[in-house]
Design a protein around this motif. Structure first.
Motif, mmCIF file in Angstrom:
data_model
loop_
_atom_site.group_PDB
_atom_site.id
_atom_site.type_symbol
_atom_site.label_atom_id
_atom_site.label_comp_id
_atom_site.label_asym_id
_atom_site.label_seq_id
_atom_site.Cartn_x
_atom_site.Cartn_y
_atom_site.Cartn_z
ATOM 1 N N VAL A 19 -0.327 -6.723 -3.801
ATOM 2 C CA VAL A 19 1.543 -6.532 -3.924
ATOM 3 C C VAL A 19 1.956 -6.297 -4.860
ATOM 4 C CG1 VAL A 19 0.889 -7.408 -1.412
ATOM 5 C CG2 VAL A 19 1.358 -9.148 -3.327
ATOM 6 N N THR A 20 1.488 -5.884 -6.231
ATOM 7 C CA THR A 20 2.208 -6.382 -7.562
ATOM 8 C C THR A 20 2.917 -4.750 -7.485
ATOM 9 O OG1 THR A 20 0.384 -5.190 -8.946
ATOM 10 C CG2 THR A 20 1.245 -7.916 -8.623
ATOM 11 N N GLY A 21 1.983 -3.201 -6.307
ATOM 12 C CA GLY A 21 2.659 -1.711 -7.236
ATOM 13 C C GLY A 21 3.587 -1.875 -5.855
ATOM 14 N N GLU A 22 3.710 -0.450 -4.747
ATOM 15 C CA GLU A 22 4.445 0.009 -4.837
ATOM 16 C C GLU A 22 3.688 0.408 -3.111
ATOM 17 O OE1 GLU A 22 8.406 2.982 -3.175
ATOM 18 O OE2 GLU A 22 7.946 2.916 -5.269
ATOM 19 N N THR A 23 3.852 -0.628 -2.067
ATOM 20 C CA THR A 23 3.680 0.234 -1.316
ATOM 21 C C THR A 23 3.956 0.107 0.598
ATOM 22 O OG1 THR A 23 2.232 -2.108 -0.438
ATOM 23 C CG2 THR A 23 0.962 -0.650 -1.611
ATOM 24 N N GLU A 24 3.577 1.056 1.170
ATOM 25 C CA GLU A 24 5.179 1.207 2.085
ATOM 26 C C GLU A 24 4.303 0.828 4.039
ATOM 27 O OE1 GLU A 24 7.872 1.913 1.412
ATOM 28 O OE2 GLU A 24 7.155 2.775 -1.117
ATOM 29 N N VAL A 25 5.621 0.786 4.203
ATOM 30 C CA VAL A 25 5.353 -0.683 6.141
ATOM 31 C C VAL A 25 5.832 0.845 6.880
ATOM 32 C CG1 VAL A 25 5.914 -2.062 7.145
ATOM 33 C CG2 VAL A 25 5.631 -2.735 4.918
#
Length: 932
Positions: A19-25
């Motif tokens: 969860v250190t980068g960017e991911t989308e929900v």
């Protein structure tokens, strides 16, 4: 959506998710748009208002179900609610801008043009909704309760955690010790709150502060007792390896080793949390190095200053270890995105975000208003404006090259860190038994473990990863535009005196380029601020006196074009490298250079050997550095050691005296293939070291009080090479070292008054007739020097000296130009270098001393070829010296060629008359020969 909108999702991230980068929900973002996602461990609501994304956020509880709602209301406010409660609100001045190139909304990721998906999450989603109206706080709370009513959190279960301490294994005393505390999850469980203690010996270390914590304020460090720190975190732990510092480092803690301590100690964990299985890492064993016993002035180096402070019984032992080092410190100042900005003949300029073009247009050049920086780098420093960044012209690649002494592209793939990877993991030598590519900091510490180092960077990747976490370096992530302040503050502390290197990076100009464009009007307007920043550092060096023993290197990592950088084209790759210091040829325009050369420049200045791994890291233009014998050209207002030589003797004098009191001189004298027969000193002068190595005499002398002229006479065996002093360091009574000017000249050497000749030296050598020597003694009639061998008949002699114009030398012998003199100043041009024949390496010759009455300075005899005591002569026989003041109020030396005194007029007339006589005689002889 004039009346606002809302977006809702109920989801859970897998405990093993990164969860250190960017991911989308639930998202649709492409040059605009909105969505719910996770960025750097935080649930984030992304909403683009036409100028950029507004990002209200809150911490993500990994492994737990989360109800998130993003709201844009009619007051143009973007708000994020977590589990029914408001987490954060941000103003959103513009209108919502929708995604460009796509109309898709994606669950579990983000939309991309062409019906593609990107930035997928690792976890589960129960529900997601879009609303074309604003949701109130009460409505959001009801939605959260309803979403969680059918789902119960799994019962808590213990997790297993592993810990590790990372820091230097060796450090000097009275230094900042950077300790990195790590924890990682070995077995998935409900962590809750994790607490552990770090314990150390309070007799050898003390706690200073902490920074760079995991998930910000979710991790805290508290000193609960002397030698005991309590670390508490509620942040979700990751199963990633310890090398992944962004996911595993709980905190960076600054300890400090105490003064006057040395020896071995350890730092270790102790468990506090009872409901978590913690596998405590090994204790970190630490060796604290004491300051050198002979380092009396506390600069980390044994030199003339330490001899000056030593008691009489200590001086010889300290002198035996003394080194001459013009630079005790190197400061590197890197402007990120600074490009090639200081060429007085032109500059890059762009309109808006257009392509920068090189221009010499005077009207455009006026946009560069940095009068201080332009003067500093073009007149006070030596600078290359033809230097280039390492390819690609990107930050991480260039900082790795700068600090590890090797172009990034020549490193193995594993070591080719990028902006992204260096933000997540340590440099690839981490954890390896044999480190293949150590940084310049590690090389310096290995060479001298009693010295310190510091690094200040506004871009975290440098102090977190590129500088190794186990290097003995004080590191700080500086605030924007505050790195120069941090360097200036550090220079003013006692810590700096024993610091070998300070590295600094300023990130502001790179941010301006990315946000508003490189080399345009805004860029140059903002760059003007750097005048004050550079001046702040230089002024502090001046105020502390460290301007005289510090090499300053200034450079840029890359330039740029438009809003970016990276391609191998001129605006991106062209940079400047400038150097300023006591031995720098001020105002010289250098050629070439690369960011990979920075390590080589640092090591060269500090006289530290290169490392085997260094490749294409060089002192790219050696002409930047002057030999000490050439420093007179800089017109520095410092004392001068003057060597006057004849065929078999040389006399040393201290001239251009100042108010400060010099009581020590450490010299390296090239013997020109000769051997020393004796050394005689003036009253109150003692020889504390006299050894010969590689054809050079290491001579260290101590003065009871500052000499006012000649202080030593050296007698040699015959030889063809010139004797010359090549290096010297003087020191004052308070231990301050002074890199003196040097002059070497030919002339008549007189004996020291009041002293007996030493064994092996003929009585009267180098004396006037009547002092125990007959005129011409030891010389065949006619033997000596021709009138045209670089010296005019009668030059350098007074009538009545009882010596012929050619007395004492064979034709051309001993008349090579030496450093600090122009060819023809009493010498034959064209012969340089020294010979070492007849001198065995390590030859050790005992000093011979004669003590004068009451420790005073004995009177010295001064002839027309030596400088009268206390004068400001530069060492040329036909020159006189006066003093003036430059624009900064400093005294400078001015030398004229005309005779200034009656004695010099007499010499000049004798020399001219002798030359005319020689020319006339030659013409008469030629005409007679022609008639015959």
């Amino acid at each position: 959506m004039q009346h606002g909108m809302a977006i809702e999702a109920y989801f859970k991230y897998d405990p093993s998710a990164n969860v250190t980068g960017e991911t989308e929900v639930f998202s649709s973002q492409q040059g605009g748009g909105l969505g719910l996602g996770v960025q750097n461990g935080k649930v984030t609501f992304f909403a683009h208002d036409g100028h950029g994304y507004k990002q209200p956020s809150a911490e993500l509880p990994v492994g737990k179900w989360v109800h998130a709602v993003g709201v844009i209301d009619k007051n143009k406010t973007a708000s994020l609610y977590i589990n029914g409660k408001l987490a954060q609100s941000l103003q959103m001045p513009g209108d919502l801008k929708l995604a460009q190139g796509t109309k898709d909304f994606v669950l579990g990721g983000d939309a991309a043009p062409g019906t593609h998906v990107q930035s997928q999450m690792k976890g589960s989603i129960k529900s997601a909704r879009l609303y074309d109206h604003v949701l109130t706080g009460d409505q959001i709370a009801q939605l959260s309760n309803a979403a969680q009513a059918g789902f119960h959190q799994a019962p808590a279960k213990d997790q297993t955690v592993s810990t590790m301490l990372v820091g230097p294994k060796t450090i000097t005393n009275d230094a900042t010790y950077g300790l990195n505390v790590h924890a990682r999850q070995l077995k998935v469980g409900d962590q809750g709150t994790l607490t552990m203690d770090v314990v150390f010996d309070p007799g050898k270390l003390y706690y200073v502060d902490y920074d760079r914590t995991l998930k910000g304020n979710q991790t805290k460090v508290e000193q609960v007792a002397n030698g005991r720190l309590r670390i508490t975190t509620t942040a979700a732990l990751s199963p990633a390896e310890f090398r992944k510092y962004a996911q595993t480092r709980l905190a960076h803690i600054n300890l400090h080793t105490k003064k006057n301590v040395a020896g071995n100690t350890s730092i270790k964990f102790e468990q506090v949390t009872k409901d978590t299985h913690v596998q405590l890492g090994e204790a970190l064993n630490l060796t604290i190095q004491p300051q050198f016993a002979f380092d009396l002035n506390g600069d980390g180096i044994v030199g003339a200053g330490d001899v000056a402070l030593a008691a009489g019984s200590q001086k010889a032992a300290i002198a035996k270890n003394a080194e001459i080092k013009p630079y005790k410190h190197v400061i590197v100042l890197t402007t990120d995105g600074g490009g090639n900005s200081w060429d007085p003949n032109g500059m890059y300029y762009a309109k808006g975000a257009g392509t920068p073009m090189w221009t010499t247009n005077p009207d455009i050049l006026k946009k560069r208003r940095n009068t201080y920086t332009m003067d500093l780098f073009n007149n006070k420093f030596a600078m290359s404006t033809s230097a280039q960044s390492v390819n690609p012209a990107i930050s991480a690649q260039n900082y790795i090259s700068m600090l590890h002494g090797r172009p990034w592209g020549t490193l193995p793939i594993e070591y080719q860190g990028t902006n992204g990877s260096m933000g997540q993991e340590y440099f690839a030598d981490f954890g390896k038994q044999r480190q293949l590519y150590p940084s310049v900091f590690k090389l310096l510490q290995k060479h001298n473990p009693t010295q310190k180092a510091a690094a200040f960077s506004e871009w975290g990747q440098i102090v977190n990863a590129i500088v190794e976490p186990d290097a003995a370096v004080k590191t700080k992530q500086s605030a924007s535009l505050k790195s120069f302040d941090d360097v200036a503050d550090y220079i003013g502390r006692d810590d700096f005196k024993r610091t070998s290197m300070v590295y600094m990076q300023s990130d502001f100009m790179d941010g301006q380029g990315h946000s508003y464009g490189f080399y345009n009007d805004n860029y140059w307007n903002q760059y003007y601020r750097y005048d004050g920043l550079f001046k702040k550092v230089m002024d502090k060096l001046e105020a502390t006196g460290h301007i005289h023993d510090t090499l300053v290197i200034a450079n840029a990592d890359h330039g740029g074009a438009g809003h970016n950088h990276g391609p191998n084209d001129a605006p991106d790759r062209d940079i400047f490298i400038a150097m300023g210091g006591e031995t720098i040829d001020s105002g010289r325009r250098l050629k070439g250079g690369s960011n990979a050369d920075i390590t080589a420049l640092v090591l060269n200045a500090l006289q530290v050997p290169r490392a085997p791994h260094m490749f294409n890291s060089n002192v790219f233009d050696p002409s930047a550095f002057l030999k000490q014998t050439d420093l007179t050209k800089k017109n520095r207002d410092v004392e001068t050691i003057q060597l006057t030589r004849s065929k078999s003797a040389a006399q040393l004098a201290l001239t251009n005296l100042k108010k400060r009191q010099v009581n020590t001189a450490d010299m390296r004298i090239d013997l020109g293939g000769r051997q020393v027969k004796s050394i005689k000193t003036a009253a109150g002068v003692s020889v504390v070291r006299q050894t010969v190595e590689n054809g050079a005499l290491k001579l260290t002398v101590s003065f009871d009080k500052q000499p006012t002229g000649e202080f030593a006479t050296l007698q040699f065996t015959d030889g063809k090479g010139d004797v010359a002093v090549k290096e010297a360091m003087a020191a004052t009574t308070d231990g301050t070292e002074v890199l003196v000017d040097l002059t070497n000249q030919n002339g008549k050497v007189t004996d020291q008054d009041g002293q007996k000749p030493e064994p092996g030296v003929k009585p009267g050598d180098g004396q006037k007739p009547g002092d125990g020597q007959k005129p011409g003694d030891g010389q065949k009639p006619g033997e000596g020097q021709k009138p045209d061998d670089g010296q005019q008949p009668g030059e350098g002699q007074q009538p009545g000296d009882g010596q012929k114009p050619n007395d004492g030398q064979k034709p051309g012998e001993g008349q090579q130009p030496d450093d600090g003199q122009k060819p023809g100043d009493g010498q034959k041009p064209g012969k340089g270098g020294s010979q070492e024949t007849g001198v065995k390496p390590g030859d050790d010759q005992k000093s011979t001393q004669t003590n004068g009455g009451n420790g005073g300075q004995g009177a010295s005899t001064t002839t027309s070829t030596t400088t009268p005591a206390g004068s400001n002569a530069t060492g040329n026989n036909d020159s006189t010296t006066s003093t003036a003041r430059d624009g900064r109020g400093h005294q400078t030396k001015q030398t004229g060629w005309l005779p200034q005194t009656g004695e010099q007029v007499q010499q000049w007339l004798a020399a001219v008359g002798g030359l005319l006589l020689a020319v006339t005689s030659g013409i008469i002889f030629w005409r007679r020969k022609k008639r015959v």
